[in-house]
Write a protein that holds these residues in place. Structure first.
Motif, PDB file in Angstrom:
ATOM      1  N   LEU A   1      93.817   3.599  39.064  1.00 30.30           N
ATOM      2  CA  LEU A   1      94.101   2.557  40.052  1.00 30.30           C
ATOM      3  C   LEU A   1      92.804   1.979  40.610  1.00 30.30           C
ATOM      4  O   LEU A   1      92.645   0.758  40.687  1.00 30.30           O
ATOM      5  N   ALA A   2      91.873   2.824  40.989  1.00 33.90           N
ATOM      6  CA  ALA A   2      90.600   2.353  41.534  1.00 33.90           C
ATOM      7  C   ALA A   2      89.846   1.512  40.507  1.00 33.90           C
ATOM      8  O   ALA A   2      89.270   0.469  40.852  1.00 33.90           O
ATOM      9  N   ALA A   3      89.856   1.934  39.252  1.00 40.68           N
ATOM     10  CA  ALA A   3      89.185   1.171  38.198  1.00 40.68           C
ATOM     11  C   ALA A   3      89.849  -0.189  38.020  1.00 40.68           C
ATOM     12  O   ALA A   3      89.153  -1.206  37.829  1.00 40.68           O
ATOM     13  N   ALA A   4      91.169  -0.243  38.097  1.00 38.99           N
ATOM     14  CA  ALA A   4      91.891  -1.510  37.958  1.00 38.99           C
ATOM     15  C   ALA A   4      91.568  -2.453  39.112  1.00 38.99           C
ATOM     16  O   ALA A   4      91.444  -3.670  38.916  1.00 38.99           O
ATOM     17  N   ILE A   5      91.410  -1.901  40.306  1.00 32.98           N
ATOM     18  CA  ILE A   5      91.052  -2.725  41.468  1.00 32.98           C
ATOM     19  C   ILE A   5      89.661  -3.314  41.281  1.00 32.98           C
ATOM     20  O   ILE A   5      89.439  -4.502  41.521  1.00 32.98           O
ATOM     21  N   ILE A   6      88.744  -2.503  40.814  1.00 31.79           N
ATOM     22  CA  ILE A   6      87.378  -2.988  40.581  1.00 31.79           C
ATOM     23  C   ILE A   6      87.377  -4.059  39.502  1.00 31.79           C
ATOM     24  O   ILE A   6      86.750  -5.118  39.653  1.00 31.79           O
ATOM     25  N   ASP A   7      88.084  -3.810  38.404  1.00 34.56           N
ATOM     26  CA  ASP A   7      88.149  -4.771  37.305  1.00 34.56           C
ATOM     27  C   ASP A   7      88.769  -6.098  37.731  1.00 34.56           C
ATOM     28  O   ASP A   7      88.367  -7.155  37.250  1.00 34.56           O
ATOM     29  N   ALA A   8      89.755  -6.035  38.626  1.00 34.48           N
ATOM     30  CA  ALA A   8      90.428  -7.248  39.082  1.00 34.48           C
ATOM     31  C   ALA A   8      89.537  -8.081  40.000  1.00 34.48           C
ATOM     32  O   ALA A   8      89.715  -9.292  40.114  1.00 34.48           O
ATOM     33  N   GLY A   9      88.580  -7.423  40.644  1.00 34.33           N
ATOM     34  CA  GLY A   9      87.681  -8.142  41.544  1.00 34.33           C
ATOM     35  C   GLY A   9      88.368  -8.650  42.803  1.00 34.33           C
ATOM     36  O   GLY A   9      87.917  -9.618  43.405  1.00 34.33           O
ATOM     37  N   LEU A  10      89.435  -7.979  43.191  1.00 39.07           N
ATOM     38  CA  LEU A  10      90.174  -8.380  44.386  1.00 39.07           C
ATOM     39  C   LEU A  10      89.960  -7.364  45.490  1.00 39.07           C
ATOM     40  O   LEU A  10      89.765  -6.182  45.227  1.00 39.07           O
ATOM     41  N   GLY A  11      90.035  -7.828  46.712  1.00 32.98           N
ATOM     42  CA  GLY A  11      89.957  -6.931  47.853  1.00 32.98           C
ATOM     43  C   GLY A  11      91.314  -6.313  48.124  1.00 32.98           C
ATOM     44  O   GLY A  11      92.345  -6.813  47.674  1.00 32.98           O
ATOM     45  N   GLN A  12      91.317  -5.225  48.856  1.00 32.64           N
ATOM     46  CA  GLN A  12      92.570  -4.533  49.142  1.00 32.64           C
ATOM     47  C   GLN A  12      93.543  -5.398  49.925  1.00 32.64           C
ATOM     48  O   GLN A  12      94.744  -5.363  49.668  1.00 32.64           O
TER      49      GLN A  12
END
Length: 66
Positions: A9-20
């Motif tokens: 999940l954390a890797a996907a968030i980083i890859d997406a380049g979106l904030g929480q």
């Protein structure tokens, strides 16, 4: 038992380049839900699916068997 794979999940968030905040807004979930997921805690599968769609990751990649 099914749990959240917080590393994926954390890797996907980083890859997406979106904030929480942006992820939660687009997915229509509360920030507490995403925080639980990042801790590896299971939430409703519909929330996992919504966040997966925003991150362009299948829900099956975000969850794992414990």
């Amino acid at each position: 038992m099914i749990v959240i794979n917080s590393v994926t999940l954390a890797a996907a968030i980083i890859d997406a380049g979106l904030g929480q905040v942006e992820i939660c807004t687009k997915a229509g979930v509360g920030h507490q839900t995403l925080a639980k997921m990042l801790k590896g805690e299971m939430v409703r599968i519909s929330f996992v699916s919504r966040i997966g769609k925003v991150l362009d990751v299948p829900a099956a990649q975000i969850i794992r068997e414990a």
